[in-house]
Design an enzyme around this catalytic site. Structure first.
Site, short mmCIF file in Angstrom:
data_model
loop_
_atom_site.label_atom_id
_atom_site.label_comp_id
_atom_site.label_asym_id
_atom_site.label_seq_id
_atom_site.Cartn_x
_atom_site.Cartn_y
_atom_site.Cartn_z
N ASN A 165 -8.33 3.89 8.32
CA ASN A 165 -7.97 3.00 8.89
C ASN A 165 -8.02 2.89 10.59
OD1 ASN A 165 -5.85 5.02 8.11
ND2 ASN A 165 -4.55 4.10 9.43
N ALA A 177 -1.97 -6.71 0.02
CA ALA A 177 -2.35 -7.86 0.24
C ALA A 177 -2.42 -8.30 1.63
CB ALA A 177 -1.18 -8.82 -0.39
N HIS A 178 -1.58 -7.62 2.62
CA HIS A 178 -1.58 -8.28 3.97
C HIS A 178 -2.81 -7.54 4.84
CE1 HIS A 178 0.11 -4.82 6.39
NE2 HIS A 178 0.40 -4.38 5.41
N CYS A 222 1.39 2.81 13.07
CA CYS A 222 2.63 3.43 12.92
C CYS A 222 2.62 4.43 13.97
CB CYS A 222 2.60 4.28 11.55
SG CYS A 222 1.52 3.25 10.48
N GLY A 242 0.89 -1.21 0.10
CA GLY A 242 0.03 -0.03 0.08
C GLY A 242 0.81 1.45 -0.19
N THR A 290 12.56 -7.85 -10.85
CA THR A 290 11.86 -9.37 -10.95
C THR A 290 10.48 -9.49 -9.93
OG1 THR A 290 13.86 -10.29 -11.30
CG2 THR A 290 12.17 -11.77 -10.70
C1 PLP Z 1 -1.57 -0.38 6.06
C2 PLP Z 1 -2.16 0.90 5.02
C3 PLP Z 1 -1.25 1.32 4.17
C4 PLP Z 1 0.10 0.90 4.04
O1 PLP Z 1 0.13 -0.48 3.52
P1 PLP Z 1 1.42 -1.30 3.36
O2 PLP Z 1 1.03 -2.55 2.52
O3 PLP Z 1 1.65 -1.64 4.89
O4 PLP Z 1 2.59 -0.48 2.88
C5 PLP Z 1 -1.89 2.46 3.51
N1 PLP Z 1 -2.88 3.06 3.66
C6 PLP Z 1 -3.63 2.22 4.57
C7 PLP Z 1 -5.07 3.21 4.82
C8 PLP Z 1 -3.57 1.42 5.23
O5 PLP Z 1 -4.31 0.89 6.28
#
Ligand code: PLP
Length: 395
Positions: A151, A200-201, A325, A71, A237
């Site tokens: 979030n 993805a996570h 964070c 993200g 890659t």
């Molecule tokens: C977790 C998150 C991100 C960052 O995504 P990553 O894959 O951990 O870099 C960005 N924006 C929002 C709203 C998120 O919740």
């Protein structure tokens, strides 16, 4: 001790099917997708299939989806490359005060490079108003970037309306959909989204993989320079295993979306109801209904958030005070300040984000523990004592 994980907005546990789909690509199917022999072709076709799956999830064409490392990279790419590709047209970008730091810090970076950024305020529920956006639009506005869902407080933004305002003024519309992708319906065509970030996570896939959707016809710039991967826009890659795991997780999330979102929303509202009834001096943060199905966020008066989290952790409950964070820093969350909470109240906030493994028993255990924790902390709080005394005198 039983562990209860209620921090699914920070990350999710990978689902077993996604892990299983990845395994061959971490062992025997190790080819480089750019090679012409069968091992390479196998990787290339796995990539193509994964691209089709994630593209369909948002009603995009395969070609419009670029794989990234997650993200944060997608957000960086969306803002920086769009700014560079359109700077001859203008240097003004509009975003909101409650974006993830992957957007806010990228916006600050662009400010240092001569771009002008408008940070829209939000109302007390965390919603960006299309009227405010309308007023912020200028002839030199090239891009509007508003998150799909927040979030920290779970508020879902009026994306289609905001995109329409951007388009009416000739600007592009990007959305950070990291918290929404796979969890609630997204249709980039119907909603008028030009660029979209996902990860993805956050949807039971592996860490380190994400996507950026760039609508056909939108100009962009290469974000990583080198080989010809990702149509020459993002060299390196490909992380085939990660991408295959992402697609597997996406496919399953979509198949289960309606049922799972309904199950979670019911659990969420149950949790909100219990906290409101059973814990005095609490306040729900975020919109009550336009809200991610898995998000519960409360502020508690006379409570210091870090102490609350530590006591909960001691009881086996993993939760968060806001975004992962900012935990560990003493600054209150920029999102909670933006919805108008005073510093001391913002400090006493708790985010519980439910997931596919969360049960009603987990919620009951967590709330019972929370009640005990809050009683303990308030019993030790001189402010609470003063408040009770004043309260008694007044009544
Ligand atoms: C977790 C998150 C991100 C960052 O995504 P990553 O894959 O951990 O870099 C960005 N924006 C929002 C709203 C998120 O919740």
């Amino acid at each position: 001790m039983k562990q209860i994980y209620l921090d699914n907005a920070a990350t999710t546990r990978m689902r077993p099917e996604a892990l299983e789909a990845m395994m061959p690509h971490l062992s025997e199917a190790y080819g480089n997708a750019s090679s012409i022999y069968p091992l390479g072709e196998e990787a290339a076709s796995a990539l193509a299939e994964a691209r089709r799956t994630v593209a369909q999830a948002i009603n995009a064409q395969d070609r419009e989806v670029l794989f990234t490392s997650g993200g944060s990279e997608s957000d960086n790419w969306a803002l920086i490359a769009t700014a560079e590709a359109y700077e001859s047209k203008g240097r003004h970008i509009v975003t909101s005060a409650i974006e993830h730091h992957a957007i806010l810090h990228t916006a600050e970076y662009l400010e240092k490079r001569g771009f002008e950024i408008t940070y829209l305020p939000v109302d007390e529920d965390g919603r960006v108003s299309p009227t405010d956006l309308e007023a912020a639009m200028r002839p030199d506005t090239i891009l509007v970037s508003i998150m799909f869902a927040n979030n920290e407080i779970g508020t879902i933004e009026p994306i289609a309306e905001l995109a329409k305002v951007a388009h009416d003024h000739g600007a592009l519309f990007h959305t950070d959909a990291v918290q929404a992708f796979g969890h609630i319906p997204i249709d980039v065509k119907e909603m008028g989204i030009d660029l979209l970030s996902a990860s993805a996570h956050k949807v039971y896939g592996p860490k380190g993989t994400g996507l950026l959707y760039i609508r056909k016809g939108v100009k962009t710039k290469a974000f990583i320079h080198g080989g010809r991967q990702e149509r020459g826009l993002r060299a390196g890659t490909e992380n085939v295993a990660g991408i295959v795991g992402f697609a597997s997780a996406t496919e399953l999330a979509l198949a289960e979306q309606e049922e799972e979102a309904a199950r979670l929303a019911k659990l969420r509202d149950y949790a909100i109801g219990r906290i409101e009834r059973e814990i005095p001096y609490s306040r729900l943060n975020g919109h009550r209904t336009e809200r991610l199905p898995n998000n519960v966020n409360f502020s508690f008066e006379f409570i210091e958030g870090e102490g609350m989290l530590l006591q909960l952790a001691f009881k086996g409950i993993s939760a968060s005070s806001g975004s992962a964070c900012t935990s560990g820093s003493l600054d209150p969350s920029h999102v909670l300040l933006a919805i108008g909470l005073p510093h001391e109240i913002a400090h006493g906030s708790l985010r519980l984000t439910l997931g596919r493994e969360t049960t009603r028993d987990d919620i009951d255990f967590a709330i019972d523990s929370l009640k005990g924790t809050i009683d303990n902390l308030r019993a030790m709080s001189p402010l609470y004592e003063d408040f009770l005394k004043a309260h008694k005198q007044a009544s």
